[in-house]
Enzyme design. Structure first.
Site, mmCIF file in Angstrom:
data_model
loop_
_atom_site.group_PDB
_atom_site.id
_atom_site.type_symbol
_atom_site.label_atom_id
_atom_site.label_comp_id
_atom_site.label_asym_id
_atom_site.label_seq_id
_atom_site.Cartn_x
_atom_site.Cartn_y
_atom_site.Cartn_z
ATOM 1 N N ARG A 151 -8.278 -36.246 25.476
ATOM 2 C CA ARG A 151 -8.343 -35.393 24.276
ATOM 3 C C ARG A 151 -6.947 -35.045 23.775
ATOM 4 O O ARG A 151 -6.692 -35.017 22.561
ATOM 5 C CB ARG A 151 -9.138 -34.121 24.601
ATOM 6 N N TRP B 61 -21.926 -34.653 26.906
ATOM 7 C CA TRP B 61 -22.677 -35.611 26.087
ATOM 8 C C TRP B 61 -23.540 -36.531 26.949
ATOM 9 O O TRP B 61 -24.555 -37.033 26.486
ATOM 10 C CB TRP B 61 -21.721 -36.470 25.272
ATOM 11 N N HIS C 214 -5.825 -36.008 20.050
ATOM 12 C CA HIS C 214 -5.476 -34.996 19.062
ATOM 13 C C HIS C 214 -4.011 -35.059 18.646
ATOM 14 O O HIS C 214 -3.676 -34.692 17.515
ATOM 15 C CB HIS C 214 -5.819 -33.608 19.601
#
Length: 378
Positions: free
Chosen positions: A132, A275, A136
């Site tokens: 991540r 998820w 990002h």
């Protein structure tokens, strides 16, 4: 029992992953079986001499002295231009730490990934949050203005570090800071993106081509808030964000499949849950679950998100669900749900492109990206 069989028995949904990535992931990631709720090596001395020569090329006329000794904002802003020139000069004169030096950094990051298990962090791996961070720090790129991207590692500064989409990424930055101290010659942009590569490869994903050359910038180069995807929105928003970076619909769906890793945290994004049933393993389960599970809106006091009807333990964001509501997105969801190797190929290519956004080609130290060895290949 073989390693492959061990990993297959641990998975709660879907078919067993290919043998090539099965063995080590099952053993190194205890969270694959269950998920919870919540020697410094410097470049060779001969390379240092080459560095000083490269620096001389980039700093003709004494400008470097002014840039690196002045505290003024103008000097700092000019410093990035000089650093870019230095990096370009280094690349042009073939000066750089060797691939083996970067492999040592990769290896050190790989060692850090599993310390999450000892510290009780999330599902037993720091891989998802390192991915991540890399995502990002790269996904702020705007092709129209040629700003943002991974080149300046501006998430080190306020206000970018405090953008809502970056909540919690201080954990990842702090994790990699000791690596930066151990290998001070690597830029933060290279370190963060290499961390993303390590996360994907060490958690059973495809090989991701990568090359160094990013430079460290200043706070003046921070990007405005709002450039990263908002999980609460739909297909139009997704396209606006990713088209701005230069991606097409196929690449968009391939990248979002990275949600196979990790989970949302209510104290960061407001959303909550994983998820997939194996949030520390790179598989195509995100697509298969998205297509085959019955998804219903979660009844709770948090932001709008979906949960699987059968177990109520998985989640999907509105942006995820938009992939099966949009005709052109859905065809790629189906393709990747049916063929994991196809997704691996497309995912690796899209991630490699993502991690290079905003970096001038002249800064890269190699024309052809490298493939870093995973821990299994030592």
């Amino acid at each position: 029992m073989s390693f492959a069989a061990l990993r297959a028995s641990a998975r709660r949904v879907g078919s067993a992953a290919p043998l090539a990535r099965a063995s080590r992931t099952a053993l190194r990631n205890p969270a694959f079986r269950k998920y919870s709720t919540e020697a410094s090596q410097a470049p060779k001395k001969s390379s240092n001499a080459a560095l000083f020569g490269a620096l001389g090329v980039a700093t003709v006329g004494g400008i470097a002295f002014w840039v690196y000794t002045s505290n003024s904002d103008s000097a700092k802003e000019a410093g990035s231009a000089v650093r870019s020139g230095v990096q370009s000069a280094k690349a042009a004169t073939n000066f750089t730490p060797t691939k083996e030096d970067y492999q040592k950094v990769y290896n050190r990051i790989a060692e850090i990934l599993d310390t999450a298990s000892d510290k009780g962090y999330d599902d037993g791996s720091y891989g998802p949050i390192l991915l991540r961070l890399a995502w990002h720090s790269s996904g702020t790129y705007d092709k129209e203005t040629n700003t943002g991207g991974s080149n300046y590692a501006t998430m080190r500064f306020d206000p970018e570090a405090k953008h809502g989409a970056n909540n919690g990424l201080n954990i990842a930055r702090d994790l990699l800071e000791p690596v930066k101290q151990e290998f001070p010659w690597i830029s933060y942009g290279d370190l963060w993106t290499l961390g993303g590569v390590a996360a994907i490869q060490e958690l059973g994903g495809p090989k991701v081509p990568w090359r160094p050359g990013r430079i460290d910038g200043f706070a003046a180069q921070c990007t405005p808030d709002g450039r990263l995807p908002d999980g609460a929105l739909g297909a139009d928003h997704i396209r606006n964000v990713f088209y701005r970076m230069g991606f097409n619909d196929q690449e968009i769906v391939a990248l979002i499949g990275g949600h196979a890793l990790g989970r949302c945290h209510r104290d960061r994004s407001g959303f909550d849950g994983p998820w997939t049933f194996s949030p520390t393993s790179v598989t195509n389960e995100f697509y298969r679950l998205l297509l085959n599970e019955k998804w219903v809106w979660k009844k709770w006091d948090g932001p709008k998100q979906l949960e699987d009807k059968s177990t109520h333990s998985l989640m999907m964001l509105p942006t995820d669900y938009a992939l099966v509501q949009d005709k052109n997105f859905k065809k790629w969801v189906k393709a990747y749900a049916d063929d994991e190797q196809l997704w691996f190929k497309d995912f690796a290519a899209a991630v490699a492109k993502l991690f290079e956004l905003g970096v001038p080609q002249s800064q890269f130290v190699t024309s052809e990206p490298w493939i870093m060895k995973s821990s299994d290949e030592k």
